[in-house]
Write a protein that holds these residues in place. Structure first.
Motif, PDB file in Angstrom:
ATOM      1  N   MET A 194       0.858  -1.179   0.000  1.00 42.20           N
ATOM      2  CA  MET A 194       0.000   0.000   0.000  1.00 42.20           C
ATOM      3  C   MET A 194       0.899   1.235   0.000  1.00 42.20           C
ATOM      4  O   MET A 194       1.855   1.307   0.780  1.00 42.20           O
ATOM      5  N   MET A 195       0.623   2.174  -0.874  1.00 48.51           N
ATOM      6  CA  MET A 195       1.331   3.455  -0.890  1.00 48.51           C
ATOM      7  C   MET A 195       0.296   4.545  -0.702  1.00 48.51           C
ATOM      8  O   MET A 195      -0.610   4.694  -1.526  1.00 48.51           O
ATOM      9  N   LEU A 228       3.430   5.779  13.695  1.00 50.47           N
ATOM     10  CA  LEU A 228       4.457   4.912  14.268  1.00 50.47           C
ATOM     11  C   LEU A 228       3.903   4.091  15.431  1.00 50.47           C
ATOM     12  O   LEU A 228       4.301   2.933  15.637  1.00 50.47           O
ATOM     13  N   THR A 229       2.982   4.676  16.192  1.00 51.68           N
ATOM     14  CA  THR A 229       2.318   3.912  17.248  1.00 51.68           C
ATOM     15  C   THR A 229       1.496   2.774  16.648  1.00 51.68           C
ATOM     16  O   THR A 229       1.534   1.630  17.139  1.00 51.68           O
ATOM     17  N   VAL A 247       7.164  -9.220  10.307  1.00 49.99           N
ATOM     18  CA  VAL A 247       6.092  -8.320  10.731  1.00 49.99           C
ATOM     19  C   VAL A 247       5.700  -7.402   9.576  1.00 49.99           C
ATOM     20  O   VAL A 247       6.467  -7.223   8.625  1.00 49.99           O
ATOM     21  N   PRO A 248       4.505  -6.814   9.629  1.00 50.31           N
ATOM     22  CA  PRO A 248       4.172  -5.786   8.647  1.00 50.31           C
ATOM     23  C   PRO A 248       5.064  -4.571   8.848  1.00 50.31           C
ATOM     24  O   PRO A 248       5.460  -4.261   9.971  1.00 50.31           O
ATOM     25  N   THR A 249       5.391  -3.899   7.759  1.00 49.15           N
ATOM     26  CA  THR A 249       6.252  -2.724   7.844  1.00 49.15           C
ATOM     27  C   THR A 249       5.495  -1.481   7.396  1.00 49.15           C
ATOM     28  O   THR A 249       4.581  -1.554   6.568  1.00 49.15           O
ATOM     29  N   LEU A 250       5.880  -0.357   7.958  1.00 47.87           N
ATOM     30  CA  LEU A 250       5.367   0.947   7.537  1.00 47.87           C
ATOM     31  C   LEU A 250       6.569   1.871   7.414  1.00 47.87           C
ATOM     32  O   LEU A 250       7.309   2.078   8.388  1.00 47.87           O
ATOM     33  N   ASP A 273       4.603   3.991   2.898  1.00 50.26           N
ATOM     34  CA  ASP A 273       4.473   2.655   2.314  1.00 50.26           C
ATOM     35  C   ASP A 273       4.140   1.681   3.439  1.00 50.26           C
ATOM     36  O   ASP A 273       4.780   1.693   4.491  1.00 50.26           O
ATOM     37  N   LEU A 274       3.140   0.828   3.219  1.00 48.22           N
ATOM     38  CA  LEU A 274       2.718  -0.160   4.203  1.00 48.22           C
ATOM     39  C   LEU A 274       2.697  -1.525   3.526  1.00 48.22           C
ATOM     40  O   LEU A 274       2.122  -1.680   2.440  1.00 48.22           O
TER      41      LEU A 274
END
Length: 404
Positions: A194-195, A228-229, A247-250, A273-274
């Motif tokens: 996802m962007m 970030l939280t 883990v999922p990244t952001l 970006d997620l």
């Protein structure tokens, strides 16, 4: 070309050339897809070339315009008939290139160091040549279930080719292999992508008196804290040991705001970006972000826009017990794995097919100057694809056992 379906012209009785000549022909035809109009090309010549090779082999060929995208086409080529069968799928487009960083012409197949160099050799025009070579052996063989060669548009930019196919409900088959470069190792899962774009609009004013404006950059600072939280919460909740990054990244990718140190910032824009794991729903993630960010905007009296930069690619997973996974594991000698990059697999899966990603070449060579396909991958790839066709189209095997 116009209309919903267009049959390609073919020379009666003509046979496809050899593997190298097919790849050379496909590489020579620019089919870059890009959000930048100066780079973007039609893929019409590539799909017409594929059709020209496939029709004389007995494939029923359909060339389908992608709605709303002039010059972009999907191709569905079907050999045989039935309610099951196998799809061998690839995308016809490539990424842009920097010719100054290439040692050879990107559009001319070059032999060097037991490799074929050229734009799209491994990502992924080469796969079409190998799939057609594998299919040659079956053109006179009665098939119990169909073999479908699928060629899509715009995978490297919008994914709209695959998206259009899913919306139209075609093609129909039971199994699908997407020939992205995986070193001929089966891949049964990948993360989504996802962007997103977040914009705050405030009010400019003299920096000596904060009451004269509404600072969009300060609002974005608070929003970044919330993002970030959220990232931490998601990473605590979702973990998948099958991925190198479990883990999922952001990622906070870029930010723009303000115009001068002595002016209150009136506008600030963030792109991020997620990468969600399988099991995470993109619409739920976007709603969670809205639930955190909208109150911040209201408290600061800031205008807010939150929207995708593109529609995104959902995460993908096929069961480790799926027949296609078991067969490909036995054929290759490798357990099915995960990758970090996204593919068209979610849309083929939406069509009801067991889907797996597996093709020649390595992702390290994709999107790089001097992209190449290692010749050591060519014969094994043809052999694997031939055995898949035999198993799922000729034998019509429903179990995972593979005939020797």
């Amino acid at each position: 070309m116009s209309g919903e379906k267009v049959r390609a012209n073919a020379v009666a009785g003509a046979q496809p050339p050899g593997i190298r000549d097919m790849i050379a022909s496909l590489v020579s035809q620019p089919s870059i897809s890009s959000a930048s109009p100066e780079w973007d090309h039609s893929n019409e010549s590539v799909v017409q070339t594929l059709a020209h090779w496939l029709e004389p082999m007995g494939f029923a060929v359909e060339i389908l315009p992608v709605p709303g995208m002039p010059g972009k086409y999907n191709l569905i080529a079907t050999l045989g008939s039935g309610s099951g069968g196998l799809v061998l799928s690839g995308h016809t487009d490539t990424v842009p290139y920097d010719d100054k960083r290439w040692q050879s012409d990107p559009f001319k197949l070059t032999d060097r160091d037991d490799r074929w160099y050229g734009l799209g050799t491994c990502d992924m025009k080469g796969f079409f040549a190998l799939a057609i070579e594998a299919a040659k052996a079956f053109t006179g063989t009665p098939l119990k279930q169909p073999l479908i060669i699928l060629a899509t548009a715009d995978e490297e930019s919008s994914m709209n080719g695959a998206r259009a196919l899913a919306e139209s409900g075609r093609p129909k088959a039971r199994y699908a292999v997407i020939g992205e470069p995986t070193g001929l190792k089966p891949v049964r899962m990948h993360k989504g992508i996802m962007m997103e774009r977040l914009v705050f609009d405030g009010q400019s004013g003299h920096s000596s008196d904060p009451s004269l404006g509404r600072n969009a950059m300060e609002g974005m600072h608070a929003a970044i804290g919330e993002l970030l939280t959220l990232r931490g919460e998601w990473q605590n909740r979702y973990q998948n040991p099958n991925f190198d990054v479990q883990v999922p990244t952001l990622n906070l990718g870029c930010i723009h705001g303000g115009d001068n140190p002595n002016r209150i910032c009136a506008n600030c824009e963030l792109h991020f970006d997620l990468r969600p794991l399988p099991g995470m729903q993109m619409d739920e993630l976007r709603q969670a972000i809205l639930d955190r960010i909208q109150p911040l905007a209201r408290e600061r009296n800031l205008g807010m826009r939150f929207e995708p930069l593109f529609d995104g690619v959902p995460p993908f997973e096929t069961s480790p017990d799926a027949a296609l996974v078991k067969v490909c594991e036995r054929l290759t000698g490798h357990s099915a794995q995960s990758v970090a990059f996204a593919t068209e697999a979610p849309w083929l899966q939406k069509l009801g097919m067991e889907t797996l990603v597996m093709g020649p070449g390595y992702i390290d060579q994709a999107h790089q100057p001097d992209e190449y396909l290692d010749l050591s991958q060519v014969k094994p790839a043809v052999d694997i694809l031939s055995r898949l066709i035999q198993h799922f189209c000729v034998d019509d095997a429903s179990a995972a056992e593979l005939k020797s």
